[in-house]
Design a protein around this motif. Structure first.
Motif, PDB file in Angstrom:
ATOM      1  N   CYS A 196      26.613  14.684  55.772  1.00 41.25           N
ATOM      2  CA  CYS A 196      26.092  14.484  57.084  1.00 41.25           C
ATOM      3  C   CYS A 196      25.782  15.003  58.168  1.00 41.25           C
ATOM      4  N   VAL A 197      26.075  16.506  57.770  1.00 39.14           N
ATOM      5  CA  VAL A 197      25.272  17.349  58.436  1.00 39.14           C
ATOM      6  C   VAL A 197      24.144  17.644  59.251  1.00 39.14           C
ATOM      7  N   ARG A 198      23.707  17.298  58.022  1.00 38.49           N
ATOM      8  CA  ARG A 198      22.142  17.095  57.966  1.00 38.49           C
ATOM      9  C   ARG A 198      21.404  16.514  59.250  1.00 38.49           C
ATOM     10  N   LYS A 199      21.729  14.893  59.466  1.00 36.42           N
ATOM     11  CA  LYS A 199      21.445  14.909  60.415  1.00 36.42           C
ATOM     12  C   LYS A 199      21.472  14.883  61.975  1.00 36.42           C
ATOM     13  N   GLN A 200      23.114  15.529  62.179  1.00 39.26           N
ATOM     14  CA  GLN A 200      23.645  16.124  62.841  1.00 39.26           C
ATOM     15  C   GLN A 200      22.573  17.111  63.377  1.00 39.26           C
ATOM     16  N   LEU A 201      22.017  18.032  62.293  1.00 39.41           N
ATOM     17  CA  LEU A 201      21.401  19.448  63.326  1.00 39.41           C
ATOM     18  C   LEU A 201      19.539  18.607  63.070  1.00 39.41           C
ATOM     19  N   ILE A 258      37.122  13.120  59.928  1.00 40.62           N
ATOM     20  CA  ILE A 258      37.059  12.103  57.901  1.00 40.62           C
ATOM     21  C   ILE A 258      35.510  12.265  57.556  1.00 40.62           C
ATOM     22  N   PHE A 259      34.850  13.181  56.888  1.00 35.94           N
ATOM     23  CA  PHE A 259      33.954  13.661  56.076  1.00 35.94           C
ATOM     24  C   PHE A 259      33.894  13.814  54.862  1.00 35.94           C
ATOM     25  N   LYS A 264      31.989  13.092  47.192  1.00 35.65           N
ATOM     26  CA  LYS A 264      32.044  12.127  47.345  1.00 35.65           C
ATOM     27  C   LYS A 264      33.627  11.496  47.716  1.00 35.65           C
ATOM     28  N   ARG A 265      34.351  12.560  47.319  1.00 39.49           N
ATOM     29  CA  ARG A 265      36.030  12.686  48.158  1.00 39.49           C
ATOM     30  C   ARG A 265      36.146  12.599  50.263  1.00 39.49           C
ATOM     31  N   GLU A 266      36.901  12.290  50.328  1.00 36.01           N
ATOM     32  CA  GLU A 266      36.793  12.414  52.059  1.00 36.01           C
ATOM     33  C   GLU A 266      37.516  13.156  52.662  1.00 36.01           C
ATOM     34  N   ILE A 295      33.957  24.665  53.677  1.00 35.74           N
ATOM     35  CA  ILE A 295      32.930  23.565  53.972  1.00 35.74           C
ATOM     36  C   ILE A 295      32.780  22.930  55.942  1.00 35.74           C
ATOM     37  N   ILE A 296      31.270  22.800  55.997  1.00 36.70           N
ATOM     38  CA  ILE A 296      31.061  22.161  57.409  1.00 36.70           C
ATOM     39  C   ILE A 296      31.115  20.834  56.854  1.00 36.70           C
ATOM     40  N   GLY A 297      32.100  20.154  57.695  1.00 36.75           N
ATOM     41  CA  GLY A 297      31.894  18.483  58.186  1.00 36.75           C
ATOM     42  C   GLY A 297      31.584  18.003  59.538  1.00 36.75           C
TER      43      GLY A 297
END
Length: 311
Positions: A196-201, A258-259, A264-266, A295-297
């Motif tokens: 999910c960090v991909r889109k944020q960056l 929660i990320f 696939k665990r949250e 871990i960067i969420g």
């Protein structure tokens, strides 16, 4: 890694002295393999033919019952993938450097490293090969003669300096969030980024804003490089803190933090540090005691709390 064959010198009559030199050499090689993920092994035939003490070659070292099995296994792993360097591969150029006896000799390893913009690894057989730079004259039919140098790794400090320099160079070349995402593993080998960090960056396009984020990520990288599984926020500093109890107990606010992990665990990412730029931002992270990484969420705007909405 490319071995500096000129450092393959006899060490006198003591096999034990060479054993100690090999031990230090292999510790540097292991550090290179671990920190730089460099598992290539380039060397000349001298490594296997040279007598380092009377009648004592690398094969004698491998047969020596006093040498640790761990060191032998490491050398065998490297040697199994060896790629031999030969003068015939470099007919159009030469690297001349001064050796401990004061003479100028052709250095095949240094030549290969210079032309590949790489570095060499030397054994501690002389103070000449303990320097961080090896200077010489590059002779080329196309370019003529010029004074040059190649990086040399003989001590752990040399490897650390090389790694830092390469990271700083890569750091300077990043100008967008997309580039940061693509280079995240080389820039921050001790951090794992949730998808999910991909889109944020990628939504961050201001280069100054990106640099601010990168500096904060570097703080996390520096901490988790030496992480032993026990997280201590005070040692990280820089305003590192955990979410308040009001956020933890509020279902809506908790859900925002929660990320999804790669498996696939949250997980709830309570720890965070701040950054400034286009907006007041937060990096939410989670210490992973199992793999000893961070871990960067989340990398983005300050998430809502019980007293403030997302900015």
């Amino acid at each position: 890694m490319i071995i500096n064959e000129l450092s393959l010198l006899p060490v006198g009559n003591s096999q034990e002295e060479f054993d100690n030199i090999m031990s230090r050499f292999l510790s540097v090689c292991l550090m290179i393999r671990t920190k730089k993920s460099d598992n290539d092994f380039y060397c000349t035939q001298e490594l296997f033919l040279k007598e380092f003490a009377p009648g004592y070659t690398i094969y004698g070292w491998l047969d020596n019952p006093h040498v640790s099995r761990k060191e032998k296994d490491l050398f065998r792993k490297m040697a199994y993938k060896r790629q031999l360097l030969d003068k015939r591969q470099f007919l159009g150029s030469e690297f001349l450097t001064e050796t401990p006896d004061g003479s100028m000799q052709s250095a095949i390893g240094c030549l290969a490293a210079y032309e590949a913009e790489g570095y060499v690894v030397s054994l501690q057989t002389s103070p000449t090969w303990e320097q961080e730079e090896i200077y010489g004259i590059y002779v080329s039919a196309a370019e003529g003669d010029k004074k040059v140098s190649v990086r040399n790794c003989c001590f752990a400090e040399h490897v650390e300096n090389l790694e830092l320099e390469e990271r700083q160079k890569a750091f300077r070349m990043v100008s967008s969030g997309k580039e940061l995402w693509e280079k995240r593993e080389s820039l921050y080998p001790h951090l794992v980024f949730c998808e999910c960090v991909r889109k944020q960056l990628e939504e961050s396009r201001n280069s100054l804003h990106i640099k601010t984020i990168m500096k904060r990520l570097q703080i996390l990288e520096d901490y988790f490089r030496d992480f032993d599984g026990k997280f201590e926020k005070d040692k990280m500093g820089f305003g590192c803190r955990e979410e308040s109890e009001s956020v933890k107990k509020n279902e809506k606010l908790r859900k925002m933090r929660i990320f999804e992990l790669s498996d696939k665990r949250e997980e709830f990412f309570s720890w965070h540090i701040s950054f400034s730029g286009d907006f007041p931002g937060r990096i939410h992270f989670m210490p992973d005691a199992t793999d000893c990484v961070g871990i960067i969420g989340y990398v983005g705007k300050h998430l809502s709390t019980s007293s403030h909405s997302t900015i």
